[in-house]
Design a protein around this motif. Sequence first.
Motif, mmCIF file in Angstrom:
data_model
loop_
_atom_site.group_PDB
_atom_site.id
_atom_site.type_symbol
_atom_site.label_atom_id
_atom_site.label_comp_id
_atom_site.label_asym_id
_atom_site.label_seq_id
_atom_site.Cartn_x
_atom_site.Cartn_y
_atom_site.Cartn_z
ATOM 1 N N ALA A 187 -3.495 -5.739 -6.775
ATOM 2 C CA ALA A 187 -2.362 -6.672 -6.880
ATOM 3 C C ALA A 187 -1.038 -5.926 -7.049
ATOM 4 N N LEU A 188 -1.020 -4.935 -7.914
ATOM 5 C CA LEU A 188 0.200 -4.156 -8.133
ATOM 6 C C LEU A 188 0.582 -3.385 -6.876
ATOM 7 N N ASN A 189 -0.401 -2.802 -6.222
ATOM 8 C CA ASN A 189 -0.149 -2.035 -5.005
ATOM 9 C C ASN A 189 0.421 -2.914 -3.900
ATOM 10 N N ALA A 222 0.234 5.454 -2.276
ATOM 11 C CA ALA A 222 0.280 5.900 -3.674
ATOM 12 C C ALA A 222 -0.805 5.209 -4.500
ATOM 13 N N GLY A 223 -0.921 3.913 -4.389
ATOM 14 C CA GLY A 223 -1.941 3.176 -5.135
ATOM 15 C C GLY A 223 -3.346 3.505 -4.682
ATOM 16 N N ILE A 224 -3.526 3.671 -3.380
ATOM 17 C CA ILE A 224 -4.841 4.019 -2.850
ATOM 18 C C ILE A 224 -5.275 5.376 -3.392
ATOM 19 N N LEU A 244 -12.164 0.170 -1.783
ATOM 20 C CA LEU A 244 -11.776 -1.217 -2.080
ATOM 21 C C LEU A 244 -10.271 -1.380 -2.213
ATOM 22 N N VAL A 245 -9.634 -0.483 -2.946
ATOM 23 C CA VAL A 245 -8.176 -0.583 -3.106
ATOM 24 C C VAL A 245 -7.498 -0.379 -1.756
ATOM 25 N N GLU A 281 -9.550 5.757 4.388
ATOM 26 C CA GLU A 281 -8.623 6.697 3.752
ATOM 27 C C GLU A 281 -8.916 6.797 2.255
ATOM 28 N N GLY A 282 -9.073 5.667 1.594
ATOM 29 C CA GLY A 282 -9.366 5.656 0.163
ATOM 30 C C GLY A 282 -10.722 6.259 -0.148
#
Length: 162
Positions: A17-19, A42-44, A58-59, A87-88
């Motif tokens: 959610a933040l990402n 960045a979040g991933i 998942l992210v 990628e994640g």
Amino acid sequence: MKTWSSKKITILAAIIALNVALSYVVHIPVPATSGFVNLVEAGIFVAALTMGSGAGFLVGAFSGGLLDLFAGYPQWLIFSFVIHGLEGYIAGMAIAKSTWAQAIALIVASIVMIIGYVFAGAILYNWAAGWASIVGNLGQCVFGAVIALIILPFLKGRISIK
């Protein structure tokens, strides 16, 4: 099969959610590809390097897909889900490794993302659009990796959920 705690699932949902929110607010449209450059990497990368490949997948998948949907680029949703998910996953292979190993994992993950979007652009539009995406995606990956590597030392031990 390894099970995840409700705490880990909640943290992943919050990171997604933040990402999505941060990447939605800070994004630069790229007319040549009918896409945009954002902060999603960045979040991933943070999720992947603190919680592993599954969390990175998942992210990456949900952040990339939801961001495209909310930002008005639904034609990219499936591509982003798969590309950012891979990628994640790749970035997460370097969990608990040295900073150099993490940097190499981020480079490999970024190359996969960049190549994935070249093909996605070619499929959706044409090869010129695919090739045009390289510069923006390279910048997006470098910026995301730098942010992740800077903040990771501050997060160690705070969000790492095995």
